[in-house]
Design a protein around this motif. Structure first.
Motif, PDB file in Angstrom:
ATOM      1  N   GLY A  39       0.812  -1.214   0.000  1.00  0.00           N
ATOM      2  CA  GLY A  39       0.000   0.000   0.000  1.00  0.00           C
ATOM      3  C   GLY A  39       0.843   1.260   0.000  1.00  0.00           C
ATOM      4  N   GLN A  40       1.838   1.310   0.874  1.00  0.00           N
ATOM      5  CA  GLN A  40       2.691   2.496   0.919  1.00  0.00           C
ATOM      6  C   GLN A  40       3.576   2.594  -0.317  1.00  0.00           C
ATOM      7  OE1 GLN A  40       4.659   3.582   4.518  1.00  0.00           O
ATOM      8  NE2 GLN A  40       2.989   2.941   5.852  1.00  0.00           N
ATOM      9  N   GLY A  41       4.043   1.453  -0.838  1.00  0.00           N
ATOM     10  CA  GLY A  41       4.865   1.467  -2.055  1.00  0.00           C
ATOM     11  C   GLY A  41       4.114   1.999  -3.251  1.00  0.00           C
ATOM     12  N   ILE A  42       2.864   1.581  -3.413  1.00  0.00           N
ATOM     13  CA  ILE A  42       2.054   2.087  -4.525  1.00  0.00           C
ATOM     14  C   ILE A  42       1.751   3.558  -4.338  1.00  0.00           C
ATOM     15  CG2 ILE A  42      -0.269   1.972  -5.532  1.00  0.00           C
ATOM     16  CD1 ILE A  42      -0.087  -1.033  -5.416  1.00  0.00           C
ATOM     17  N   GLY A  43       1.438   3.961  -3.091  1.00  0.00           N
ATOM     18  CA  GLY A  43       1.177   5.375  -2.835  1.00  0.00           C
ATOM     19  C   GLY A  43       2.374   6.240  -3.155  1.00  0.00           C
ATOM     20  N   ALA A  44       3.585   5.706  -2.913  1.00  0.00           N
ATOM     21  CA  ALA A  44       4.814   6.455  -3.195  1.00  0.00           C
ATOM     22  C   ALA A  44       5.238   6.357  -4.656  1.00  0.00           C
ATOM     23  CB  ALA A  44       5.945   5.934  -2.309  1.00  0.00           C
ATOM     24  N   GLY A  45       4.545   5.546  -5.440  1.00  0.00           N
ATOM     25  CA  GLY A  45       4.880   5.405  -6.855  1.00  0.00           C
ATOM     26  C   GLY A  45       6.079   4.513  -7.120  1.00  0.00           C
ATOM     27  N   GLN A  46       6.472   3.688  -6.161  1.00  0.00           N
ATOM     28  CA  GLN A  46       7.648   2.825  -6.318  1.00  0.00           C
ATOM     29  C   GLN A  46       7.215   1.409  -6.718  1.00  0.00           C
ATOM     30  OE1 GLN A  46      11.293   3.310  -4.457  1.00  0.00           O
ATOM     31  NE2 GLN A  46      10.503   4.512  -2.762  1.00  0.00           N
ATOM     32  N   ARG A  47       6.992   1.206  -7.986  1.00  0.00           N
ATOM     33  CA  ARG A  47       6.438  -0.064  -8.453  1.00  0.00           C
ATOM     34  C   ARG A  47       7.447  -1.206  -8.380  1.00  0.00           C
ATOM     35  NH1 ARG A  47       1.464   0.366 -10.486  1.00  0.00           N
ATOM     36  NH2 ARG A  47       0.688   2.427 -11.071  1.00  0.00           N
ATOM     37  N   LEU A  48       8.684  -0.962  -8.750  1.00  0.00           N
ATOM     38  CA  LEU A  48       9.685  -2.025  -8.700  1.00  0.00           C
ATOM     39  C   LEU A  48       9.913  -2.486  -7.258  1.00  0.00           C
ATOM     40  CD1 LEU A  48      12.344  -0.817 -11.326  1.00  0.00           C
ATOM     41  CD2 LEU A  48      10.664  -2.656 -11.571  1.00  0.00           C
ATOM     42  N   LEU A  49       9.985  -1.541  -6.345  1.00  0.00           N
ATOM     43  CA  LEU A  49      10.155  -1.870  -4.938  1.00  0.00           C
ATOM     44  C   LEU A  49       8.935  -2.636  -4.422  1.00  0.00           C
ATOM     45  CD1 LEU A  49      11.780  -1.605  -2.306  1.00  0.00           C
ATOM     46  CD2 LEU A  49      10.610   0.594  -1.923  1.00  0.00           C
ATOM     47  N   THR A  50       7.761  -2.203  -4.842  1.00  0.00           N
ATOM     48  CA  THR A  50       6.526  -2.861  -4.421  1.00  0.00           C
ATOM     49  C   THR A  50       6.496  -4.315  -4.880  1.00  0.00           C
ATOM     50  OG1 THR A  50       5.317  -0.763  -4.509  1.00  0.00           O
ATOM     51  CG2 THR A  50       4.016  -2.781  -4.570  1.00  0.00           C
ATOM     52  N   ARG A  51       6.881  -4.551  -6.134  1.00  0.00           N
ATOM     53  CA  ARG A  51       6.903  -5.920  -6.653  1.00  0.00           C
ATOM     54  C   ARG A  51       7.910  -6.783  -5.877  1.00  0.00           C
ATOM     55  NH1 ARG A  51       7.813  -4.773 -11.520  1.00  0.00           N
ATOM     56  NH2 ARG A  51       5.723  -4.998 -12.404  1.00  0.00           N
ATOM     57  N   SER A  52       9.048  -6.202  -5.559  1.00  0.00           N
ATOM     58  CA  SER A  52      10.051  -6.936  -4.799  1.00  0.00           C
ATOM     59  C   SER A  52       9.536  -7.307  -3.417  1.00  0.00           C
ATOM     60  CB  SER A  52      11.324  -6.088  -4.678  1.00  0.00           C
ATOM     61  OG  SER A  52      12.314  -6.763  -3.954  1.00  0.00           O
ATOM     62  N   PHE A  53       8.878  -6.361  -2.732  1.00  0.00           N
ATOM     63  CA  PHE A  53       8.263  -6.659  -1.437  1.00  0.00           C
ATOM     64  C   PHE A  53       7.269  -7.810  -1.559  1.00  0.00           C
ATOM     65  CE2 PHE A  53       9.087  -2.146   0.211  1.00  0.00           C
ATOM     66  CZ  PHE A  53      10.080  -2.564   1.075  1.00  0.00           C
ATOM     67  N   ALA A  54       6.483  -7.796  -2.625  1.00  0.00           N
ATOM     68  CA  ALA A  54       5.456  -8.817  -2.814  1.00  0.00           C
ATOM     69  C   ALA A  54       6.080 -10.205  -2.953  1.00  0.00           C
ATOM     70  CB  ALA A  54       4.612  -8.482  -4.044  1.00  0.00           C
ATOM     71  N   TYR A  55       7.061 -10.339  -3.816  1.00  0.00           N
ATOM     72  CA  TYR A  55       7.680 -11.640  -4.055  1.00  0.00           C
ATOM     73  C   TYR A  55       8.371 -12.172  -2.798  1.00  0.00           C
ATOM     74  CZ  TYR A  55       6.982 -10.814  -9.091  1.00  0.00           C
ATOM     75  OH  TYR A  55       6.434 -10.587 -10.332  1.00  0.00           O
ATOM     76  N   MET A  56       9.090 -11.291  -2.104  1.00  0.00           N
ATOM     77  CA  MET A  56       9.801 -11.730  -0.899  1.00  0.00           C
ATOM     78  C   MET A  56       8.821 -12.127   0.204  1.00  0.00           C
ATOM     79  SD  MET A  56      12.941  -8.936  -0.869  1.00  0.00           S
ATOM     80  CE  MET A  56      13.804  -9.662   0.520  1.00  0.00           C
TER      81      MET A  56
END
Length: 469
Positions: A319-336
């Protein structure tokens, strides 16, 4: 020097680069308090169920009969909470705390009204529900009273859940986790008081739960509204401010909450309905099967509660990653997060398979209940890895405000796979057939959720106006 979770969460909002070690440390630091709270809740519920179990198989069956319906009510309350909490996570990720507080004010009023509606529905149907579920007259009275009281106390559960989810979506996992652990301890203490000291039996179990929820809800709201970064001015703690310009904004907030929460609510409604149908399938197998099924579900929750703890951390980070516009970081959080969830629940499943008879023996002194419950648990243990995948993936999708398609996937899996197989296998194999159907369905659900995760379409959602790269 190791950075704490608050510093690492600030990295998300500031758009800073994070190493793999920092990402894993943040996931673990947010997950551990929630996992401990989930496990403690399960252990205390384990003790709670054992208290009732030692009253005899009728008392256990009375609670077990309406247990899935109480889950349904809790799920509907949680859906309303998350409809607002996800928006808060997105706005915090975008560093817009004023908008986050506006959402919080709306949530307090809307969720309170929703809980009153659920309470009214529970009181209206409580006398008929045990018979609708196929229960016999000897357990109907206790089952109906238990359900009515749990429905009345649902207001406390709703507000405790709302405050907890708001704190978690802001990145504060410790306070909600500590208070949830406290609630579990209070639940056991009050249950002992009402069940044994005051000799209230099944009704005492409901009273103990309600008293624990009341105290916890008050403390959780105090931390949220007074001590957290989302704290509100005293003049607006109870009601939102109305002005000539605010109604349009409030309408937008509520519509977005409905867009996020309605699919989750429908999912809980139909999934809860499926659980009720599953109870109806088990009911003709007899009182022992009903009790064994209910207690085995309680024991199994020791395995999947860590998955829900990791899923809560994933919801916050996504949620915070998408709000910040950090898609690559968000995807990495998801996979891990998914990898961590599968690893933990696989280990828990192995332990459940080994110690299934001993765990069931803690729940009931009745040999037939222990035998049937242990068989069910050993069947279910094989499904735990993919069950973990479905749980954590769902938390990821919720954080991304992607709730409609996952809800459809879950419902299709539950109704088309689990219930069809359960209805087919139960007459021939009894409770073993019902749990075999459950294990097959959970494995299937995990696989289709993983497929959606890796396709990446869930990343297209968001509720803030922040531009997304």
């Amino acid at each position: 020097m190791a950075k704490n979770s608050e510093q690492l969460l600030a990295y998300i909002r500031e758009g800073r680069t994070m190493t793999g070690g920092e990402k894993l440390r943040l996931i673990v630091s947010l997950s551990v308090p929630s996992i401990l709270a989930q496990i403690s809740a399960t252990v205390m519920f384990f003790i709670d169920a054992a208290m009732v179990g030692h009253l005899g198989e009728r008392a256990t069956a009375a609670i077990g009969l309406v247990e899935t319906t109480t889950w349904l009510m809790g799920g509907l309350g949680s859906a309303a909470n998350m409809g607002f909490s996800v928006q808060v996570a997105h706005f915090i990720g975008a560093n817009d705390f004023a908008a986050a507080r506006r959402v919080l004010r709306q949530a307090l009023v809307c969720c309170l009204l929703w809980s009153l509606m659920l309470m009214t529905a529970a009181v209206a149907v409580h006398t008929h529900l045990p018979y609708w579920l196929g229960g016999s007259a000897d357990i109907a009275r206790d089952a109906s009273l238990y359900f009515m009281l749990i429905g009345i106390f649902g207001i406390f559960f709703q507000m405790e859940g709302l405050a907890g989810s708001m704190l978690k979506c802001s990145g504060n996992m410790k306070i909600p986790s500590m208070l949830n652990i406290m609630m579990c301890v209070l639940d056991v203490v009050f249950n002992y008081l009402f069940i044994y000291i005051m000799d209230m039996g099944v009704v005492g179990a409901a009273m103990g739960t309600g008293a624990a929820e009341l105290i916890t809800a008050g403390l959780m709201l105090w931390f949220l509204l007074v001590k957290s970064p989302l704290s509100l001015p005293r003049s607006t703690l109870l009601l939102p401010r109305f002005s000539l310009h605010l109604p349009r904004i409030e309408s937008s907030v509520v519509k977005t909450a409905f867009k996020i929460g309605a699919p989750m609510g429908l999912q809980h409604l139909l999934m809860g309905g499926a659980q009720i149908v599953s109870t109806i399938i088990v009911a003709p197998l007899g009182t022992v099967a009903i009790a064994a099924n209910s207690l085995a579900i309680t024991v199994e929750s020791l395995c999947y509660m860590p998955g829900y703890g990791i899923a809560e951390a994933a919801t916050t980070l996504v949620g915070q990653g998408i709000g910040a516009g950090q898609r690559l970081l968000t995807r990495s959080f998801a996979y891990m997060s998914v990898a961590l969830g599968i690893a933990v629940m696989t280990m828990m499943g192995a332990l459940m398979w080994v110690f299934a008879p001993e765990l069931m023996a803690l729940m009931s002194p009745v040999e037939a209940i222990v035998t049937q419950g242990a068989q069910a648990l050993r069947i279910e243990a094989w499904a735990e890895p993919m069950f973990a995948a479905s749980i954590v993936c769902n938390g990821i999708f919720i954080g991304a405000a992607d709730t409609l398609k996952p809800a459809i996937m879950s419902l299709t899996s539950m109704w088309a796979v689990r219930l069809t197989l359960a209805a087919t296998l139960a007459p021939r194999f009894g409770l073993r057939g019902v749990w075999t159907a459950m294990a097959i369905e959970l494995t299937f659900r995990g696989l289709i959720f993983l497929a959606r995760l890796f396709r990446g379409s869930w990343l297209k959602n968001g509720v803030t106006s922040t531009s997304q790269p």
